[in-house]
Design an enzyme around this catalytic site. Structure first.
Site, PDB file in Angstrom:
ATOM      1  N   LYS A  52      51.500  19.888 -34.367  1.00 49.59           N
ATOM      2  CA  LYS A  52      50.619  18.794 -34.110  1.00 49.59           C
ATOM      3  C   LYS A  52      51.407  17.562 -33.378  1.00 49.59           C
ATOM      4  O   LYS A  52      51.125  16.789 -32.501  1.00 49.59           O
ATOM      5  CB  LYS A  52      49.526  18.405 -35.071  1.00 49.59           C
ATOM      6  CG  LYS A  52      48.333  19.520 -35.302  1.00 49.59           C
ATOM      7  CD  LYS A  52      47.701  19.048 -36.514  1.00 49.59           C
ATOM      8  CE  LYS A  52      46.740  20.469 -36.745  1.00 49.59           C
ATOM      9  NZ  LYS A  52      46.097  20.267 -38.241  1.00 49.59           N
ATOM     10  N   GLN A  96      44.801  17.277 -43.446  1.00 45.03           N
ATOM     11  CA  GLN A  96      45.284  18.867 -43.444  1.00 45.03           C
ATOM     12  C   GLN A  96      44.744  19.334 -44.812  1.00 45.03           C
ATOM     13  O   GLN A  96      44.820  18.880 -45.877  1.00 45.03           O
ATOM     14  CB  GLN A  96      46.753  18.857 -43.220  1.00 45.03           C
ATOM     15  CG  GLN A  96      47.195  20.323 -42.994  1.00 45.03           C
ATOM     16  CD  GLN A  96      46.804  21.096 -41.734  1.00 45.03           C
ATOM     17  OE1 GLN A  96      46.489  20.175 -40.811  1.00 45.03           O
ATOM     18  NE2 GLN A  96      46.610  22.138 -41.742  1.00 45.03           N
ATOM     19  N   ASP A 119      38.592  16.407 -36.178  1.00 41.99           N
ATOM     20  CA  ASP A 119      38.611  17.629 -36.843  1.00 41.99           C
ATOM     21  C   ASP A 119      37.056  18.120 -36.665  1.00 41.99           C
ATOM     22  O   ASP A 119      36.916  19.400 -36.694  1.00 41.99           O
ATOM     23  CB  ASP A 119      39.083  17.742 -38.165  1.00 41.99           C
ATOM     24  CG  ASP A 119      40.322  18.382 -38.364  1.00 41.99           C
ATOM     25  OD1 ASP A 119      40.734  19.150 -37.517  1.00 41.99           O
ATOM     26  OD2 ASP A 119      40.863  18.334 -39.486  1.00 41.99           O
TER      27      ASP A 119
HETATM   28  N1  GUN Z   1      44.057  23.862 -41.968  1.00 40.10           N
HETATM   29  C1  GUN Z   1      43.716  24.801 -41.280  1.00 40.10           C
HETATM   30  N2  GUN Z   1      43.372  24.657 -40.085  1.00 40.10           N
HETATM   31  C2  GUN Z   1      43.004  23.365 -40.119  1.00 40.10           C
HETATM   32  C3  GUN Z   1      42.315  22.207 -39.225  1.00 40.10           C
HETATM   33  O1  GUN Z   1      42.235  22.615 -37.863  1.00 40.10           O
HETATM   34  N3  GUN Z   1      42.304  21.004 -39.542  1.00 40.10           N
HETATM   35  C4  GUN Z   1      42.819  20.735 -40.647  1.00 40.10           C
HETATM   36  N4  GUN Z   1      42.553  19.354 -41.082  1.00 40.10           N
HETATM   37  N5  GUN Z   1      43.104  21.432 -41.605  1.00 40.10           N
HETATM   38  C5  GUN Z   1      43.358  22.774 -41.177  1.00 40.10           C
END
Ligand code: GUN
Length: 292
Positions: A52, A96, A119
């Site tokens: 990211k 996350q 998200d």
């Molecule tokens: N954990 C696995 N995929 C994601 C995601 O797309 N966003 C977040 N915040 N956590 C995750």
């Protein structure tokens, strides 16, 4: 059979975003800014986060990674979310997942300002998605629709079968595919662990989306000739032929299914890279105030 190249599509989207950001900053406007909170040191989450941060750099975004130890209190985490909600320089942020067990994940998600929830996990965004209002759409399902769109795959009137009912993929992708839109306008069936005749239902799918997290679950006999296969599975499995001893496995038995279908996403390099591209897109939308 055609391979749907998520890696190349993701790179193209990031290049489009970078061009738009260069125009913005050229006009003297501030670049988009994404913050991310990471709790603990889970290996998978560390990889997601590193990707990211790299994607933010590629798009010309500002970014910050806020780390907490595994034993951070829920109160401290909520205080940080409150700070980010109020920070006018932060356009969007993510926490996350998964979080340590002593933290209430739903409480954390609901503490995020829906206008910064890039998200798309907040119930406000999920609810808006389900009734077709502008919202931040969960990145993985949005990435799947983007692939269908960019590959010119007709979805109207098609039977889409979704395997898995998670809040992050199964439910939102079903909601997106049933919207009156292109891509969309599908007849959608969602299968899960209690579905009785899953194999027969899957075999009737024009578009089959596998999001169960069970390596190799979708076999050739579960696929209609000419179907479009979208594999969302990303499970690390043992592979002694690899230097690392591991490899990423999708939910689809790729080698056998590939011969039977019209389109298929590989793992890795299919849906995975699209998730990050769509997160970048959501952050740009947040910066431009295009949703709220
Ligand atoms: N954990 C696995 N995929 C994601 C995601 O797309 N966003 C977040 N915040 N956590 C995750």
């Amino acid at each position: 059979m055609k391979i749907i190249d998520g890696k190349a599509t993701s790179a193209a989207i990031k290049a489009e975003i970078a061009a738009e950001v260069a125009e913005m900053t050229g006009r003297g406007e501030r670049a988009p800014f994404l913050a991310a909170i990471l709790v603990g040191h889970d290996g998978g989450s560390e990889t997601y986060m590193a990707n990211k941060v790299k994607a933010c750099e590629a798009c010309g975004f500002g970014s910050s990674l806020i780390r907490f130890d595994e034993d951070v209190t829920e109160e401290r985490l909520l205080a940080e979310i409150d700070r980010l909600n109020k920070d006018p320089e932060v356009d969007g942020f993510i926490v996350q997942l998964p979080l340590p067990r002593h933290i209430d994940e739903q409480k954390v998600i609901e503490a995020i300002d829906p206008r910064k929830d890039v998200d798309g996990f907040h119930p406000i965004n999920v609810g808006r998605l389900s009734i077709g209002l502008p919202c931040f759409r969960s990145a993985t399902p949005a990435g799947i629709l983007e692939l269908l769109d960019r590959y010119g795959i007709e979805t109207k009137g098609k039977h889409a079968v979704v395997l898995g009912r998670s809040n992050i993929v199964g439910k939102p992708v079903a909601a997106m595919l049933m919207q009156k839109a292109q891509p969309g306008d599908c007849t959608v069936t969602v299968c899960h662990s209690s579905t009785k005749n899953l194999k027969e239902i899957a075999a009737g799918a024009d578009i089959l989306i596998a999001a169960l997290g069970r390596p190799g679950f979708v076999t050739e006999d579960m696929v209609k000739p000419g179907a479009v296969i979208i594999d969302v599975g990303t499970t690390l499995v043992d592979d002694p032929t690899r230097k690392s001893g591991k490899r990423l496995s999708g939910d689809v038995d790729f080698d056998h299914v590939a011969e039977k279908c019209s389109y298929i996403t590989p793992v890795p390099g299919g849906v995975g890279p699209m998730t990050i591209a769509m997160l970048m897109k959501n952050t740009l939308l947040a910066r431009n105030g295009k949703i709220y």
